[in-house]
Design a protein around this motif. Structure first.
Motif, PDB file in Angstrom:
ATOM      1  N   ALA A   9     -10.100  -5.776  -7.397  1.00 43.58           N
ATOM      2  CA  ALA A   9     -10.378  -4.434  -6.884  1.00 43.58           C
ATOM      3  C   ALA A   9      -9.284  -3.965  -5.930  1.00 43.58           C
ATOM      4  N   THR A  10      -8.841  -4.847  -5.031  1.00 44.04           N
ATOM      5  CA  THR A  10      -7.775  -4.450  -4.103  1.00 44.04           C
ATOM      6  C   THR A  10      -6.454  -4.240  -4.853  1.00 44.04           C
ATOM      7  N   SER A  11      -6.221  -5.022  -5.894  1.00 48.02           N
ATOM      8  CA  SER A  11      -5.012  -4.837  -6.706  1.00 48.02           C
ATOM      9  C   SER A  11      -5.052  -3.505  -7.453  1.00 48.02           C
ATOM     10  N   LEU A  12      -6.217  -3.144  -7.955  1.00 48.48           N
ATOM     11  CA  LEU A  12      -6.357  -1.852  -8.630  1.00 48.48           C
ATOM     12  C   LEU A  12      -6.130  -0.699  -7.655  1.00 48.48           C
ATOM     13  N   ALA A  13      -6.598  -0.870  -6.420  1.00 49.98           N
ATOM     14  CA  ALA A  13      -6.375   0.153  -5.398  1.00 49.98           C
ATOM     15  C   ALA A  13      -4.877   0.302  -5.122  1.00 49.98           C
ATOM     16  N   LEU A  14      -4.181  -0.814  -5.019  1.00 46.40           N
ATOM     17  CA  LEU A  14      -2.731  -0.769  -4.809  1.00 46.40           C
ATOM     18  C   LEU A  14      -2.031  -0.120  -6.001  1.00 46.40           C
ATOM     19  N   LEU A  15      -2.463  -0.462  -7.199  1.00 42.13           N
ATOM     20  CA  LEU A  15      -1.907   0.147  -8.405  1.00 42.13           C
ATOM     21  C   LEU A  15      -2.116   1.664  -8.378  1.00 42.13           C
ATOM     22  N   LEU A  21       2.211   7.631  -6.033  1.00 46.87           N
ATOM     23  CA  LEU A  21       3.575   7.864  -5.543  1.00 46.87           C
ATOM     24  C   LEU A  21       4.526   8.256  -6.670  1.00 46.87           C
ATOM     25  N   LEU A  22       4.253   7.743  -7.863  1.00 50.77           N
ATOM     26  CA  LEU A  22       5.082   8.067  -9.029  1.00 50.77           C
ATOM     27  C   LEU A  22       4.630   9.353  -9.730  1.00 50.77           C
ATOM     28  N   CYS A  23       3.609   9.999  -9.148  1.00 52.91           N
ATOM     29  CA  CYS A  23       3.037  11.241  -9.702  1.00 52.91           C
ATOM     30  C   CYS A  23       2.382  11.034 -11.068  1.00 52.91           C
ATOM     31  N   ALA A  28      -3.481   6.938 -11.904  1.00 55.34           N
ATOM     32  CA  ALA A  28      -3.906   6.554 -10.550  1.00 55.34           C
ATOM     33  C   ALA A  28      -5.408   6.749 -10.404  1.00 55.34           C
ATOM     34  N   ASP A  29      -5.907   7.862 -10.909  1.00 57.73           N
ATOM     35  CA  ASP A  29      -7.345   8.141 -10.811  1.00 57.73           C
ATOM     36  C   ASP A  29      -8.157   7.081 -11.542  1.00 57.73           C
ATOM     37  N   ARG A  30      -7.685   6.667 -12.703  1.00 58.39           N
ATOM     38  CA  ARG A  30      -8.394   5.609 -13.444  1.00 58.39           C
ATOM     39  C   ARG A  30      -8.394   4.294 -12.668  1.00 58.39           C
ATOM     40  N   ALA A  31      -7.273   3.959 -12.051  1.00 56.39           N
ATOM     41  CA  ALA A  31      -7.206   2.717 -11.263  1.00 56.39           C
ATOM     42  C   ALA A  31      -8.165   2.782 -10.077  1.00 56.39           C
ATOM     43  N   TYR A  32      -8.196   3.929  -9.397  1.00 63.08           N
ATOM     44  CA  TYR A  32      -9.125   4.082  -8.272  1.00 63.08           C
ATOM     45  C   TYR A  32     -10.581   3.985  -8.742  1.00 63.08           C
ATOM     46  N   GLY A  81      -8.727  10.632  -2.188  1.00 62.75           N
ATOM     47  CA  GLY A  81      -8.649  11.969  -1.609  1.00 62.75           C
ATOM     48  C   GLY A  81      -7.214  12.453  -1.527  1.00 62.75           C
ATOM     49  N   LYS A  82      -6.301  11.556  -1.103  1.00 66.47           N
ATOM     50  CA  LYS A  82      -4.882  11.913  -1.055  1.00 66.47           C
ATOM     51  C   LYS A  82      -4.358  12.268  -2.450  1.00 66.47           C
ATOM     52  N   LEU A  83      -4.811  11.524  -3.443  1.00 61.73           N
ATOM     53  CA  LEU A  83      -4.421  11.811  -4.825  1.00 61.73           C
ATOM     54  C   LEU A  83      -4.831  13.228  -5.202  1.00 61.73           C
ATOM     55  N   TYR A  84      -6.084  13.574  -4.939  1.00 62.53           N
ATOM     56  CA  TYR A  84      -6.568  14.910  -5.286  1.00 62.53           C
ATOM     57  C   TYR A  84      -5.866  15.980  -4.461  1.00 62.53           C
TER      58      TYR A  84
END
Length: 135
Positions: A9-15, A21-23, A28-32, A81-84
């Motif tokens: 789970a923490t690795s997925l959050a980092l991913l 960051l790579l846009c 990213a949303d799927r990983a979160y 939230g930052k992603l959105y």
């Protein structure tokens, strides 16, 4: 097994953070989302273990696990939230920031907590943006 799922789970959050960051917002949303699902399962397992605890020491360990899981989940909520926010989806961002604060407060965080301060700052920025747009 629980430790492995926590690490996943923490690795997925980092991913998710890296993909943000790579846009690569969809990835990213799927990983979160996967990280959040795992944290939800881990929290339920820890609560179940806490109810089944045979002594105070075990119950305390379970309580610490729940707090650690909630802290990590709050981090994922913040970064989602930052992603959105970066995607221009401010209402969704605001909703995830609120969840992050709720989890932090549930764990006893004060307004001085670093994550809470970051979330409040993002929410203030959103309010400023809304005032400009509605003017």
């Amino acid at each position: 097994k629980i430790d492995q799922e926590y690490d996943l789970a923490t690795s997925l959050a980092l991913l998710g953070r890296l993909r943000t960051l790579l846009c690569h917002f969809d990835e990213a949303d799927r990983a979160y989302e996967e990280a959040i699902s795992l944290f939800r399962v881990l929290r339920l397992a820890a609560k179940h273990d806490q109810l089944q605890a045979i002594d105070e020491e075990t119950a305390t360990l379970c309580d610490q696990s729940i707090k650690r899981i909630n802290d990590e989940a709050a981090n994922v909520f913040y970064f989602r939230g930052k992603l959105y926010q970066r995607s221009g989806m401010h209402e969704e961002a605001f909703r995830w920031y609120q969840k992050s604060i709720a989890f932090r407060k549930r764990n006893g965080a004060s307004r001085q907590d670093g994550c809470v301060r970051r979330v409040v700052q993002c929410m203030k920025n959103r309010s400023a943006i809304e005032r400009i747009v509605s003017a």
